[in-house]
Design a protein around this motif. Structure first.
Motif, PDB file in Angstrom:
ATOM      1  N   GLN A  28      40.059  34.039  32.033  1.00 25.86           N
ATOM      2  CA  GLN A  28      39.213  35.231  32.100  1.00 25.86           C
ATOM      3  C   GLN A  28      40.072  36.483  32.117  1.00 25.86           C
ATOM      4  O   GLN A  28      41.170  36.481  32.668  1.00 25.86           O
ATOM      5  CB  GLN A  28      38.346  35.221  33.371  1.00 25.86           C
ATOM      6  N   PHE A  29      39.553  37.561  31.508  1.00 22.70           N
ATOM      7  CA  PHE A  29      40.224  38.863  31.644  1.00 22.70           C
ATOM      8  C   PHE A  29      39.338  39.841  32.420  1.00 22.70           C
ATOM      9  O   PHE A  29      39.668  41.005  32.565  1.00 22.70           O
ATOM     10  CB  PHE A  29      40.627  39.444  30.271  1.00 22.70           C
ATOM     11  N   ASP A  30      38.198  39.354  32.906  1.00 25.04           N
ATOM     12  CA  ASP A  30      37.310  40.104  33.802  1.00 25.04           C
ATOM     13  C   ASP A  30      37.405  39.435  35.174  1.00 25.04           C
ATOM     14  O   ASP A  30      36.980  38.287  35.345  1.00 25.04           O
ATOM     15  CB  ASP A  30      35.869  40.060  33.273  1.00 25.04           C
ATOM     16  N   SER A  31      37.971  40.142  36.147  1.00 19.10           N
ATOM     17  CA  SER A  31      38.222  39.561  37.472  1.00 19.10           C
ATOM     18  C   SER A  31      36.944  39.066  38.148  1.00 19.10           C
ATOM     19  O   SER A  31      36.973  38.126  38.937  1.00 19.10           O
ATOM     20  CB  SER A  31      38.920  40.584  38.368  1.00 19.10           C
ATOM     21  N   VAL A  34      36.163  35.339  37.260  1.00 16.36           N
ATOM     22  CA  VAL A  34      37.137  34.299  37.606  1.00 16.36           C
ATOM     23  C   VAL A  34      36.534  33.326  38.615  1.00 16.36           C
ATOM     24  O   VAL A  34      35.865  33.731  39.562  1.00 16.36           O
ATOM     25  CB  VAL A  34      38.421  34.933  38.181  1.00 16.36           C
ATOM     26  N   PHE A  40      43.735  34.355  35.311  1.00  8.97           N
ATOM     27  CA  PHE A  40      43.314  35.740  35.083  1.00  8.97           C
ATOM     28  C   PHE A  40      44.371  36.466  34.259  1.00  8.97           C
ATOM     29  O   PHE A  40      45.569  36.408  34.559  1.00  8.97           O
ATOM     30  CB  PHE A  40      43.119  36.471  36.416  1.00  8.97           C
ATOM     31  N   GLY A  50      43.237  46.120  34.098  1.00  7.97           N
ATOM     32  CA  GLY A  50      43.065  44.849  34.794  1.00  7.97           C
ATOM     33  C   GLY A  50      44.085  44.605  35.893  1.00  7.97           C
ATOM     34  O   GLY A  50      43.847  43.805  36.805  1.00  7.97           O
ATOM     35  N   ALA A  57      40.822  38.932  41.531  1.00  8.60           N
ATOM     36  CA  ALA A  57      40.841  37.685  40.740  1.00  8.60           C
ATOM     37  C   ALA A  57      41.359  36.519  41.583  1.00  8.60           C
ATOM     38  O   ALA A  57      40.808  35.411  41.541  1.00  8.60           O
ATOM     39  CB  ALA A  57      41.695  37.876  39.491  1.00  8.60           C
ATOM     40  N   ASN A  60      38.849  35.427  44.008  1.00 19.45           N
ATOM     41  CA  ASN A  60      37.752  34.685  43.360  1.00 19.45           C
ATOM     42  C   ASN A  60      38.161  33.274  42.915  1.00 19.45           C
ATOM     43  O   ASN A  60      37.322  32.530  42.411  1.00 19.45           O
ATOM     44  CB  ASN A  60      37.215  35.472  42.161  1.00 19.45           C
ATOM     45  N   ALA A  62      41.496  32.509  41.214  1.00 23.15           N
ATOM     46  CA  ALA A  62      42.570  32.399  40.218  1.00 23.15           C
ATOM     47  C   ALA A  62      43.796  31.728  40.837  1.00 23.15           C
ATOM     48  O   ALA A  62      44.217  32.074  41.942  1.00 23.15           O
ATOM     49  CB  ALA A  62      42.946  33.776  39.676  1.00 23.15           C
ATOM     50  N   VAL A  65      48.150  34.209  37.225  1.00 20.31           N
ATOM     51  CA  VAL A  65      47.884  35.562  36.731  1.00 20.31           C
ATOM     52  C   VAL A  65      48.896  35.894  35.644  1.00 20.31           C
ATOM     53  O   VAL A  65      50.101  35.703  35.826  1.00 20.31           O
ATOM     54  CB  VAL A  65      47.990  36.609  37.869  1.00 20.31           C
ATOM     55  N   CYS A  67      50.291  39.063  33.488  1.00 17.68           N
ATOM     56  CA  CYS A  67      50.263  40.519  33.593  1.00 17.68           C
ATOM     57  C   CYS A  67      51.493  41.131  32.930  1.00 17.68           C
ATOM     58  O   CYS A  67      52.471  40.436  32.645  1.00 17.68           O
ATOM     59  CB  CYS A  67      50.181  40.935  35.065  1.00 17.68           C
TER      60      CYS A  67
END
Length: 487
Positions: A28-31, A34, A40, A50, A57, A60, A62, A65, A67
């Motif tokens: 997912q790229f929407d936290s 997740v 994430f 993000g 994330a 939720n 994840a 990550v 980044c």
């Protein structure tokens, strides 16, 4: 589920903190989306970054990550992967997560300013008629053979693309035709996809709010062809001077099509009327229900693509004669009073010019051509006066109206459009901000045999105002008003 290590295949990585053997349930790229055991991807978007939501994330669920900058606070047990570009990394990870679905079918990308939707949609139609299972990723809709999904972007994000391609694999789809937008290329949404071919339709003024210069816009399109593999084909419109530029560095098999000059695939317009086009394609005549010079190019691109993908020429021409126009692309209705109303997606200066020149080449000039047109808000402002100039130069009467104003004041947009009208054409114009009222007025002004063009929104069934979408369908509305005139 896939392991993180498998998902990171082909991703250019700067640093890894933690282990890469975790099982990943979803990317997912929407936290907010997740879930437990999720991955994430922190993307720097136009609206939000993000990287500000990494902590959410992790909260939720994840376990990893990806980044561009590692957070100051690293949570124990969470794996952090630092990359140069999260969007590019996401494209490769999405392909890996869904088992590289683009490699299991023949994927053809269509790019250019105008004609992308028509070419992709008609290729979907043609290959369906030829008996194949076919996929479509377009502005209008997404098709997994016979299953239809609603489209939200011209080119969806890379996760969505690979998800639908995976569904196509499961459904036994052999060919998929996909619109490839400049935004999609620039944001790496098509990175990591395995293309069997690419089509270039044309290039004109659009999206300069995003790309800033025409050269940058052109070069982004060219990047798509630069990335095509050796076994693919690169088919370009040779009548557009940018067509040859697209071919400069491609490794793909170079192919051209044209109406005006020498090309691998040639066509000639024999008849052009509201009933359709009669074309001569490679020494064979074919009748199509599609209308106008711009559709002659679209048909030729479809013919060439089908031939390059292995269909027989005679068979292709037979299917072309049976193709139906795409929703909101020169879609027309004729009232009992012989008033012709045309709805078209033309929202760029070049597209509007093409549609108006097509209508003028067919009409007798004894009737009025009434154009209803506006421009979208929060988009390229420099094209607005050009649209105003073209509409008034090529129409008998023009009603300027609201399109999708989005967050802008419609009155400001209309002033920008009006600025392009030359003094001798002032008397042709009328400005009615309310789009429904503008269409109604055009119908009331029209006399028998007159033509009304409603441009800009085409297939869209909504109007976007101040962040809200309201039901609005140009074609349905004009049909209703024409019926009312009969009473």
């Amino acid at each position: 589920m896939k392991t993180l290590k498998d998902i990171l295949y082909k991703v250019s990585i700067n640093a890894v903190v933690g282990l890469t053997d975790a099982e990943i349930s979803a990317i997912q790229f929407d936290s907010r989306r997740v879930e437990k055991n999720g991955l994430f991807v922190a993307i720097r978007g136009l609206v939000a970054d993000g990287h500000h939501f990494v902590e959410m994330a992790v909260d939720n669920g994840a376990v990893a990550v990806v980044c561009e900058t590692l957070p100051e606070k690293l949570v124990e047990g969470i794996t952090y992967i630092e990359v140069d570009d999260s969007q590019k990394a996401l494209a490769f990870m999405a392909s890996n997560f869904y088992d590289a679905p683009s490699e299991n079918l023949k994927l053809v990308g269509v790019t250019g300013t105008n004609g992308k939707t028509t070419v992709a949609s008609l290729l979907y139609q043609l290959f369906k008629k030829a008996g194949y299972k076919v996929g479509l990723l377009s502005t209008v809709k997404i098709m997994v053979d016979d299953l239809e999904y609603k489209a939200t972007h011209t080119t969806p994000d890379s996760l969505t693309i690979n998800k639908y391609l995976s569904e196509m694999n499961a459904a036994g789809v052999e060919f998929c035709f996909m619109e490839v937008s400049s935004h999609g290329i620039h944001q790496y949404r098509t990175e990591g996809l395995h293309f069997a071919g690419g089509i270039f339709t044309n290039l004109s003024h659009d999206h300069l709010d995003y790309h800033k210069t025409f050269a940058e816009y052109r070069d982004v399109k060219k990047k798509f062809f630069d990335g095509l593999p050796k076994h693919a084909f690169a088919l370009v419109n040779a009548d557009d001077k940018n067509g040859r530029i697209m071919l400069q560095n491609t490794r793909a098999k170079k192919q051209t099509y044209a109406l005006k000059q020498y090309a691998d695939y040639k066509a000639q317009i024999l008849e052009n009327q509201f009933g359709g086009l009669l074309l001569k394609v490679d020494d064979s005549e074919v009748w199509t229900r599609l209308i106008g010079n711009f559709n002659a190019y679209n048909i030729l691109a479809i013919y060439a693509t089908a031939e390059l993908l292995g269909l027989e020429k005679v068979e292709i021409l037979r299917f072309i004669s049976d193709l139906e126009s795409v929703s909101g692309r020169f879609q027309y209705v004729v009232s009992k009073e012989k008033i012709t109303a045309i709805v078209d997606y033309a929202h760029t200066p070049d597209a509007l010019k093409n549609v108006l020149e097509t209508i003028n080449s067919i009409r007798t000039k004894n009737e009025d051509l009434i154009t209803v047109v506006g421009c979208g808000g929060d988009r390229d402002k420099t094209k607005r006066p050009k649209m105003g100039h073209i509409a008034t130069a090529l129409s008998t009467k023009v009603i300027f109206t609201s399109d999708n104003p989005r967050s802008e004041d419609p009155a400001d947009i209309l002033k920008d459009i009006e600025a392009g009208v030359e003094p001798q054409n002032f008397k042709k114009t009328l400005t009615i901000e309310d789009r429904k009222q503008a269409i109604k007025t055009a119908c009331q002004m029209a006399q028998p045999n007159d033509i009304i063009l409603i441009a800009g929104k085409g297939h869209e069934t909504y109007q976007e105002i101040k962040g809200e979408r309201f039901d609005f369908d140009d074609f349905k509305i004009v049909q209703e008003f024409l019926k009312q005139l009969q009473k």
